[in-house]
Design an enzyme around this catalytic site. Structure first.
Site, PDB file in Angstrom:
ATOM      1  N   HIS A 124       0.819  -1.220   0.000  1.00 15.55           N
ATOM      2  CA  HIS A 124       0.000   0.000   0.000  1.00 15.55           C
ATOM      3  C   HIS A 124       0.850   1.266   0.000  1.00 15.55           C
ATOM      4  CE1 HIS A 124      -4.265  -1.282   0.673  1.00 15.55           C
ATOM      5  NE2 HIS A 124      -3.621  -2.424   0.755  1.00 15.55           N
ATOM      6  N   ASP A 138      -4.684   6.782   1.390  1.00 18.19           N
ATOM      7  CA  ASP A 138      -5.105   5.437   1.062  1.00 18.19           C
ATOM      8  C   ASP A 138      -6.592   5.346   1.416  1.00 18.19           C
ATOM      9  OD1 ASP A 138      -5.592   2.512   1.336  1.00 18.19           O
ATOM     10  OD2 ASP A 138      -3.445   2.414   0.962  1.00 18.19           O
TER      11      ASP A 138
HETATM   12  C1  LIG Z   1     -10.259  -6.000   0.067  1.00 18.90           C
HETATM   13  O1  LIG Z   1      -8.850  -6.053   0.178  1.00 18.90           O
HETATM   14  C2  LIG Z   1      -8.306  -5.885   1.452  1.00 18.90           C
HETATM   15  C3  LIG Z   1      -6.804  -5.969   1.344  1.00 18.90           C
HETATM   16  O2  LIG Z   1      -6.360  -7.225   1.007  1.00 18.90           O
HETATM   17  C4  LIG Z   1      -8.863  -6.893   2.415  1.00 18.90           C
HETATM   18  O3  LIG Z   1      -8.387  -6.667   3.705  1.00 18.90           O
HETATM   19  C5  LIG Z   1     -10.377  -6.837   2.377  1.00 18.90           C
HETATM   20  O4  LIG Z   1     -10.906  -7.789   3.230  1.00 18.90           O
HETATM   21  C6  LIG Z   1     -10.827  -7.091   0.961  1.00 18.90           C
HETATM   22  N1  LIG Z   1     -12.256  -7.136   0.879  1.00 18.90           N
HETATM   23  C7  LIG Z   1     -12.887  -8.170   0.355  1.00 18.90           C
HETATM   24  C8  LIG Z   1     -14.362  -8.055   0.319  1.00 18.90           C
HETATM   25  O5  LIG Z   1     -12.327  -9.148  -0.093  1.00 18.90           O
END
Ligand SMILES: *[C@@H]1O[C@H](CO)[C@@H](O)[C@H](O)[C@H]1NC(C)=O
Ligand SMILES: *[C@@H]1O[C@H](CO)[C@@H](O)[C@H](O)[C@H]1NC(C)=O
Ligand SMILES: CC(=O)N[C@H]1CO[C@H](CO)[C@@H](O)[C@@H]1O
Length: 458
Positions: free
Chosen positions: A22, A119
């Site tokens: 990130h 971010d």
């Molecule tokens: C989206 O990505 C972030 C970073 O990997 C993660 O923590 C989060 O749970 C993800 N959301 C889904 C719905 O997968």
């Protein structure tokens, strides 16, 4: 652009989320913006550890200044090695750690903040921007499929609850998310624990992410580390409706670094291999492979006889089978950390074995390299689904864990099978699309220029 008094005063504060890739992603965006806007001043906020690695390059534009944030790790802290542990400790100190440093940057420069670029995961930044009375520009660095899941968290949880009443969890895992625009190909089991756990989980990280869907639409500009051409029609339509100020500036980490130094000797080693013959293995900085999978992967490489380049930390190398290194010296190379973008850009690399972190997938696409996926957590499973089923540019390993047979099969598929040929063709086409969009007159270039224009006006 003419230098005006007002643009000289502008002070853009960039707030990084200093975990995984990130920090690097938003740093790259700021670097490009600072080069394009020499009259604006940029303050960058991240932890010391992250700053040290990001600012070690020689070519930092003069109008960027880094500030170190408190990382929240107590002195004498004994780590549990859990990937979210340091994230939780850090989040406990937010947003105060950011606020203190912002005040310091304002005092030092004598310039008020003119906009807050952060971010997107830092969902509290919306409120910070409101208090400061400046624009908030969230930068979303994962895949847009991921953001969509956060817009529809309630519906997803309802689906899960309804399903659980009727069936067992085992059956539910294969249920697709048809009701969610753009996510019809995803299955319940592709979603992250953060989404599935709901409010029952007491993690600060889940709590922060759970606000994404409600805070992002309040931002007049939202930046995506993605290309407009790579969305499915449904997904783009839905997200554009929710986020009218959406700008797709393209992949941010896939550009080659200025320096072409080859301190690990990877590139010279690749020079001596046949085109598209090498397996490159790399799991980023956050994922640690369990020993039995490490061994299975090593045995599969040996069995299949394909040349391999493996990015593996020294402490993990010790876990490899006895004389594996000795036996495979002629055919493989292991380095503690490979220069990933350069490696993926090398003609000899034929496939990338990856955890499917968003930036790894993007770097592979930008270089036209198909993938073998072993997802671990967070967005990895969703990304793996996109790679295999939406784009057709890779395959997930059988059962989502490395076994000797599973890896051998995946390698055979990619290198020998008709399906593998199709994957290479698909990824080559995606690469072309991306190159066009990133080139002069392309959509990502246009959106980047809009962003440059906006930050000089805010
Ligand atoms: C989206 O990505 C972030 C970073 O990997 C993660 O923590 C989060 O749970 C993800 N959301 C889904 C719905 O997968
Ligand atoms: C879910 O799908 C996977 C992969 O197609 C399959 O192996 C598994 O048996 C399915 N599970 C159920 C409960 O149907
Ligand atoms: C405030 C600051 O500059 N922090 C670190 C950021 O990166 C540089 C370069 O590596 C370090 O020297 C600083 O300590």
């Amino acid at each position: 652009m003419a230098v005006t008094q007002s643009s000289l005063q502008k002070h853009v504060a960039v707030l990084a989320f200093p975990f995984g890739s990130h920090g690097l992603t938003i740093f790259k965006l700021m670097h490009r913006l600072a080069s394009a806007s020499p009259n604006l001043h940029f303050s960058f906020f991240s932890t010391k550890k992250s700053n040290d690695s990001l600012f070690s390059a020689a070519d930092i534009p003069h109008n960027i200044k880094p500030y170190d944030l408190d990382d929240g790790v107590p002195t004498n802290h004994v780590s549990t090695q859990h990937p979210l542990e340091t994230v939780e400790l850090f989040l406990k100190t937010t947003p105060e750690n950011y606020k203190r440093r912002l005040e310091m940057a304002v005092a030092e420069t004598g310039r008020h903040i003119s906009c807050l670029m952060t971010d997107a995961f830092l969902t509290f930044a919306g409120e910070m921007a409101e208090t400061l009375d400046v624009a908030w520009i969230p930068v979303f660095v994962a895949m847009p499929y991921n953001v969509s899941a956060h817009f529809y968290t309630e519906q997803i949880r309802q689906l899960l609850i309804n399903g659980l009443e009727e069936e067992s969890m085992v059956r539910i895992e294969n249920q697709t998310l048809e009701i969610i625009p753009g996510l019809s190909m995803m299955k319940i089991s592709d979603l992250s624990d953060e989404i599935l756990m709901g409010d029952s989980g007491d993690s600060l990280f889940s709590l922060m992410l759970s606000k994404l869907g409600s805070v992002l639409p309040k931002a007049s500009t939202v930046v995506m580390n993605f290309y407009q051409q790579l969305y499915s029609t449904d997904l783009l339509k839905d997200l554009k409706f929710k986020l009218p100020g959406l700008l797709n500036v393209g992949f941010l980490t896939s550009q080659l670094p200025e320096s072409d130094a080859d301190s690990t000797g990877c590139l010279a080693w690749l020079d001596r291999r046949e085109p598209k013959s090498v397996v490159y293995i790399g799991f980023g900085t956050v994922v640690t492979l369990p020993q039995h999978e490490l061994v299975a992967l090593a045995e599969a490489l040996e069995e299949s006889g394909v040349p391999f380049l493996w990015s593996l930390r020294d402490d993990k190398v010790k876990e490899l089978p006895g004389d594996f290194l000795e036996r495979n010296r002629g055919n493989g190379k292991i380095v503690a950390r490979a220069p990933q973008t350069q490696v993926l850009g090398h003609v000899s690399v034929g496939v990338f074995v990856t955890h499917c972190g968003a930036n790894s997938v993007f770097e592979s696409v930008a270089n036209g390299v198909p993938m073998i996926c072993r997802p671990f957590f967070g967005d990895h499973r969703m990304n793996g689904r996109v790679v295999e089923e939406v784009w057709g540019i890779g395959v997930k390993v059988e059962g989502l864990v490395f076994t000797k047979n599973g890896v051998v099969k995946s390698l055979e598929l990619v290198f020998g099978h008709e399906k593998g040929k199709k994957m290479r063709e698909n990824v080559r086409l995606l690469q072309e699309t991306v190159m066009d969009a990133a080139g002069p007159g392309g959509s990502a270039t246009r959106d980047f220029n809009i962003l440059v224009e906006k930050i000089s006006r805010f």
